[in-house]
Design a protein around this motif. Structure first.
Motif, PDB file in Angstrom:
ATOM      1  N   PRO A 254       0.811  -1.224   0.000  1.00 42.66           N
ATOM      2  CA  PRO A 254       0.000   0.000   0.000  1.00 42.66           C
ATOM      3  C   PRO A 254       0.841   1.269   0.000  1.00 42.66           C
ATOM      4  N   PHE A 255       2.059   1.186   0.540  1.00 43.44           N
ATOM      5  CA  PHE A 255       2.954   2.346   0.561  1.00 43.44           C
ATOM      6  C   PHE A 255       4.157   2.019  -0.315  1.00 43.44           C
ATOM      7  N   ALA A 256       3.985   2.148  -1.599  1.00 47.05           N
ATOM      8  CA  ALA A 256       5.026   1.745  -2.541  1.00 47.05           C
ATOM      9  C   ALA A 256       5.974   2.898  -2.837  1.00 47.05           C
ATOM     10  N   PHE A 257       7.029   2.574  -3.588  1.00 52.42           N
ATOM     11  CA  PHE A 257       7.991   3.564  -4.077  1.00 52.42           C
ATOM     12  C   PHE A 257       8.562   4.413  -2.940  1.00 52.42           C
ATOM     13  N   GLY A 258       9.108   3.731  -1.927  1.00 53.90           N
ATOM     14  CA  GLY A 258       9.748   4.450  -0.834  1.00 53.90           C
ATOM     15  C   GLY A 258       8.799   4.936   0.233  1.00 53.90           C
ATOM     16  N   GLY A 259       7.527   4.563   0.162  1.00 57.66           N
ATOM     17  CA  GLY A 259       6.581   4.936   1.202  1.00 57.66           C
ATOM     18  C   GLY A 259       6.027   6.332   1.069  1.00 57.66           C
ATOM     19  N   SER A 260       6.184   6.969  -0.090  1.00 56.74           N
ATOM     20  CA  SER A 260       5.724   8.345  -0.248  1.00 56.74           C
ATOM     21  C   SER A 260       4.266   8.437  -0.663  1.00 56.74           C
ATOM     22  N   ASN A 261       3.637   7.302  -0.973  1.00 56.61           N
ATOM     23  CA  ASN A 261       2.257   7.324  -1.444  1.00 56.61           C
ATOM     24  C   ASN A 261       1.280   7.114  -0.301  1.00 56.61           C
ATOM     25  N   VAL A 262       0.082   7.586  -0.499  1.00 54.49           N
ATOM     26  CA  VAL A 262      -0.984   7.381   0.474  1.00 54.49           C
ATOM     27  C   VAL A 262      -1.738   6.119   0.104  1.00 54.49           C
ATOM     28  N   PRO A 263      -2.506   5.526   1.037  1.00 57.32           N
ATOM     29  CA  PRO A 263      -3.272   4.318   0.707  1.00 57.32           C
ATOM     30  C   PRO A 263      -4.180   4.548  -0.486  1.00 57.32           C
ATOM     31  N   GLY A 264      -4.307   3.519  -1.313  1.00 56.70           N
ATOM     32  CA  GLY A 264      -5.091   3.628  -2.530  1.00 56.70           C
ATOM     33  C   GLY A 264      -4.241   3.862  -3.755  1.00 56.70           C
ATOM     34  N   PHE A 265      -2.930   4.107  -3.549  1.00 56.71           N
ATOM     35  CA  PHE A 265      -2.015   4.324  -4.665  1.00 56.71           C
ATOM     36  C   PHE A 265      -0.787   3.434  -4.474  1.00 56.71           C
ATOM     37  N   GLY A 266      -1.024   2.157  -4.198  1.00 63.86           N
ATOM     38  CA  GLY A 266       0.067   1.229  -3.958  1.00 63.86           C
ATOM     39  C   GLY A 266       0.603   0.639  -5.245  1.00 63.86           C
ATOM     40  N   ALA A 267       1.306  -0.486  -5.107  1.00 65.56           N
ATOM     41  CA  ALA A 267       1.906  -1.131  -6.267  1.00 65.56           C
ATOM     42  C   ALA A 267       1.987  -2.625  -6.021  1.00 65.56           C
ATOM     43  N   SER A 268       1.937  -3.400  -7.109  1.00 67.65           N
ATOM     44  CA  SER A 268       2.069  -4.852  -7.042  1.00 67.65           C
ATOM     45  C   SER A 268       3.419  -5.266  -7.598  1.00 67.65           C
ATOM     46  N   ASP A 269       4.130  -6.087  -6.826  1.00 71.94           N
ATOM     47  CA  ASP A 269       5.412  -6.645  -7.252  1.00 71.94           C
ATOM     48  C   ASP A 269       5.138  -8.067  -7.734  1.00 71.94           C
ATOM     49  N   LEU A 270       5.216  -8.286  -9.044  1.00 70.61           N
ATOM     50  CA  LEU A 270       4.889  -9.574  -9.649  1.00 70.61           C
ATOM     51  C   LEU A 270       6.169 -10.333  -9.982  1.00 70.61           C
ATOM     52  N   ARG A 271       6.121 -11.665  -9.795  1.00 66.64           N
ATOM     53  CA  ARG A 271       7.298 -12.481 -10.103  1.00 66.64           C
ATOM     54  C   ARG A 271       6.862 -13.906 -10.408  1.00 66.64           C
ATOM     55  N   GLU A 272       7.529 -14.523 -11.395  1.00 69.13           N
ATOM     56  CA  GLU A 272       7.298 -15.930 -11.719  1.00 69.13           C
ATOM     57  C   GLU A 272       8.628 -16.573 -12.095  1.00 69.13           C
ATOM     58  N   THR A 273       8.919 -17.729 -11.501  1.00 72.85           N
ATOM     59  CA  THR A 273      10.162 -18.439 -11.801  1.00 72.85           C
ATOM     60  C   THR A 273       9.854 -19.896 -12.124  1.00 72.85           C
ATOM     61  N   ASN A 274      10.698 -20.488 -12.968  1.00 81.17           N
ATOM     62  CA  ASN A 274      10.574 -21.892 -13.355  1.00 81.17           C
ATOM     63  C   ASN A 274      11.961 -22.525 -13.357  1.00 81.17           C
ATOM     64  N   ASN A 275      12.066 -23.729 -12.810  1.00 81.78           N
ATOM     65  CA  ASN A 275      13.296 -24.518 -12.859  1.00 81.78           C
ATOM     66  C   ASN A 275      13.002 -25.846 -13.542  1.00 81.78           C
ATOM     67  N   TYR A 276      13.754 -26.152 -14.602  1.00 80.55           N
ATOM     68  CA  TYR A 276      13.647 -27.431 -15.298  1.00 80.55           C
ATOM     69  C   TYR A 276      14.991 -28.144 -15.148  1.00 80.55           C
ATOM     70  N   ILE A 277      14.978 -29.346 -14.602  1.00 80.29           N
ATOM     71  CA  ILE A 277      16.223 -30.069 -14.321  1.00 80.29           C
ATOM     72  C   ILE A 277      16.086 -31.498 -14.826  1.00 80.29           C
ATOM     73  N   GLY A 278      17.043 -31.940 -15.614  1.00 83.88           N
ATOM     74  CA  GLY A 278      17.065 -33.310 -16.102  1.00 83.88           C
ATOM     75  C   GLY A 278      18.429 -33.937 -15.878  1.00 83.88           C
ATOM     76  N   ARG A 279      18.443 -35.202 -15.510  1.00 85.57           N
ATOM     77  CA  ARG A 279      19.706 -35.899 -15.262  1.00 85.57           C
ATOM     78  C   ARG A 279      19.634 -37.304 -15.856  1.00 85.57           C
ATOM     79  N   TYR A 280      20.709 -37.663 -16.545  1.00 87.21           N
ATOM     80  CA  TYR A 280      20.859 -39.027 -17.061  1.00 87.21           C
ATOM     81  C   TYR A 280      22.121 -39.626 -16.454  1.00 87.21           C
ATOM     82  N   THR A 281      21.986 -40.802 -15.844  1.00 87.52           N
ATOM     83  CA  THR A 281      23.114 -41.472 -15.202  1.00 87.52           C
ATOM     84  C   THR A 281      23.375 -42.797 -15.905  1.00 87.52           C
ATOM     85  N   TYR A 282      24.616 -42.986 -16.323  1.00 80.90           N
ATOM     86  CA  TYR A 282      25.027 -44.214 -17.001  1.00 80.90           C
ATOM     87  C   TYR A 282      26.117 -44.877 -16.164  1.00 80.90           C
TER      88      TYR A 282
END
Length: 500
Positions: free
Chosen positions: A445-473
């Motif tokens: 609700p207090f984004a960008f250093g806390g200078s905003n008043v409620p109602g002018f916040g911000a959403s921090d979005l993030r998505e990560t993916n890990n794909y791992i494959g292993r072959y053992t001989y």
């Protein structure tokens, strides 16, 4: 924010397909690439009652958790046998030789990046006894490696309380480990032997899981219910570990077994169940004055997992036959969701007074239309923009000093998903695939250093993916070729303003 689910699904499907094709190509085209791993080794010697070595004894390794035979080798001319590149688990070693009774060494614990050297196994002459069973003791010293480290096993991962359910926090229980201060460079949140948190090297099932730009992990760690164990290496690393000067943290995910197992869970932490902090008394809460001065905090975490064998069709001369997949193909999947509400407060300075809201000022105000001061430093109501008046209602009323104490809630939504598939083509050819997903939406609700008043916040979005494959001989008892392929994505578009 509008999200195109079809486009998102197609993009993820394209990534998985490309990763599988790359893994298949390297599976059949390359056998000379080595990678760092999270596996261990078992080594031992077979002797007879007189202490003489027993060559050509058959030594079988049985996974006590899955109930499957993993590998079988012969002791060499010196009576020595060894198993290389073994998944972390608990094993039983079964030894048979002509003229001798069967011997079993049970509860052999294999940890990530550790070499287990068993005491010499003394075989009894056949007929003297039907079977000899020895329970393996905990080996405190790795005689094959100078690396210093410790393993946090499944019992501690699942049994110890974790505020936030981040398994890496358990590393703080080890000597030489301290929490890293927040901010840039804190990385994984822990410091080892005085190094910075950003200098740690984190791997997931042996694959690189480091965020290159600012340190830390690429995404969210698997939840505790999806982690088999993890090993923390603090100094004297083996040559296969490089990249960073801090600690090495190897996280190993769970795998399925011959039986179907799963769980469902729910964790709740609410304001009503929390004790007030000392400083909370000075911070107005989101509740009516005088009712409760505790800062609002509600966290709900729920999830489930399931694992077991994967049935598949086995094509033979008589046509396709459904196979149970036992002893051959296993899966494990875990999902968890977190929803959290955290009360925050902010002191807003230099707010307009009640008179200034009505256009009455104590200083000279110039009329932009004429260039002359407004009479009595008062702006006529007809000259105040309706748009400005609309947004003025979002600004809290100030006290006599022109300040206001306001409260609002920070909202956090996280999703965690971990899946793993293990396929035994044969005892000498093994395939493993791990997928780890994390997404986060944090509304401040207090984004960008806390200078905003409620109602002018911000959403921090993030998505990560890990794909791992292993072959053992497994080429021979003393030669194993392991190919590890991984691909990671970290999509973080930045902090997006949200006007409500």
């Amino acid at each position: 924010m509008k999200i195109d689910l079809k486009e998102k699904f197609n993009k993820r499907l394209f990534r998985i397909g490309g990763f599988v094709l790359a893994l298949a190509f390297m599976l059949f085209a390359g056998h000379n690439i080595f990678a760092q791993g999270t596996r261990g080794t078992i080594k031992g010697t077979v002797v007879d009652p007189s202490g003489a070595v027993v060559p050509n004894a058959t030594v079988s390794l049985v996974d006590a958790v899955k109930g499957t035979e993993v590998r079988s080798v012969q002791s060499d001319d010196s009576g020595v046998y060894q198993f290389l590149e073994i998944e972390p688990s608990t094993y039983n070693v079964v030894i048979t030789a002509a003229g001798f009774s069967e011997a079993r060494i049970v509860d052999v614990k294999v940890e990530p990046n550790r070499n287990v050297e068993l005491d010499a196994t003394n075989l009894a002459v056949s007929g003297a006894t039907n079977e000899v069973t020895v329970t393996a003791g905990a080996e405190l010293i790795d005689k094959e490696s100078a690396t210093l480290g410790t393993t946090v096993d499944r019992q501690r991962v699942e049994g110890l309380p974790l505020n936030g359910r981040n398994v890496l926090d358990l590393a703080l229980l080890q000597p030489g480990v301290a929490p890293a201060s927040g901010g840039f460079g804190s990385g994984t949140g822990i410091r080892v032997n005085g190094s910075r948190g950003v200098e740690n090297n984190v791997t997931l099932d042996g694959a690189n899981n480091n965020e290159v730009a600012v340190g830390g992990t690429t995404g969210g760690q698997p939840r505790p219910d999806a982690v088999q164990e993890f090993r923390l290496l603090t100094s004297n690393f083996e040559p296969e570990f490089g990249r960073n000067t801090g600690a090495i943290i190897n996280v190993v995910t769970k795998s399925g077994t011959n039986d179907y197992h799963g769980n469902a869970r729910f964790f709740y932490r609410g304001t009503e169940l929390s004790a007030a902090r000392f400083l909370d008394k000075a911070i107005p809460g989101t509740r009516p004055a005088g009712s409760d001065f505790r800062r609002k905090f509600d966290r709900k975490e729920y999830g489930f997992n399931i694992g077991g064998p994967i049935p598949f069709l086995d094509f033979g001369e008589g046509g396709p036959v459904t196979s149970s997949g036992r002893d051959r193909t296993f899966f494990f999947a875990d999902y968890e969701r977190r929803y959290q509400v955290f009360g925050q407060s902010q002191t807003l300075p230099a707010l307009p007074t009640a008179n200034e809201r009505n256009g009455i000022f104590s200083r000279t105000i110039i009329d932009p239309a004429t260039g002359n001061p407004f009479p009595n430093n008062t702006i006529p109501t007809s000259r105040i923009s309706p748009i400005a008046r609309f947004y003025l209602d979002f600004i809290p009323a100030a006290n006599a000093s022109g300040q206001a104490q306001v409260s609002a809630n920070q909202l956090t939504e996280n999703n965690y998903f971990t899946a793993r598939v293990d396929h035994n083509i044969s005892q000498n050819h093994l395939l493993n695939f791990t997928y780890n997903f994390f997404d986060s939406d944090v509304f401040s609700p207090f984004a960008f250093g806390g200078s905003n008043v409620p109602g002018f916040g911000a959403s921090d979005l993030r998505e990560t993916n890990n794909y791992i494959g292993r072959y053992t001989y497994v080429i021979s008892s003393n030669l194993v070729n392991a190919l590890l392929v991984s691909y990671s994505t970290n999509e973080q578009p930045g902090v997006a303003p949200v006007n409500t």
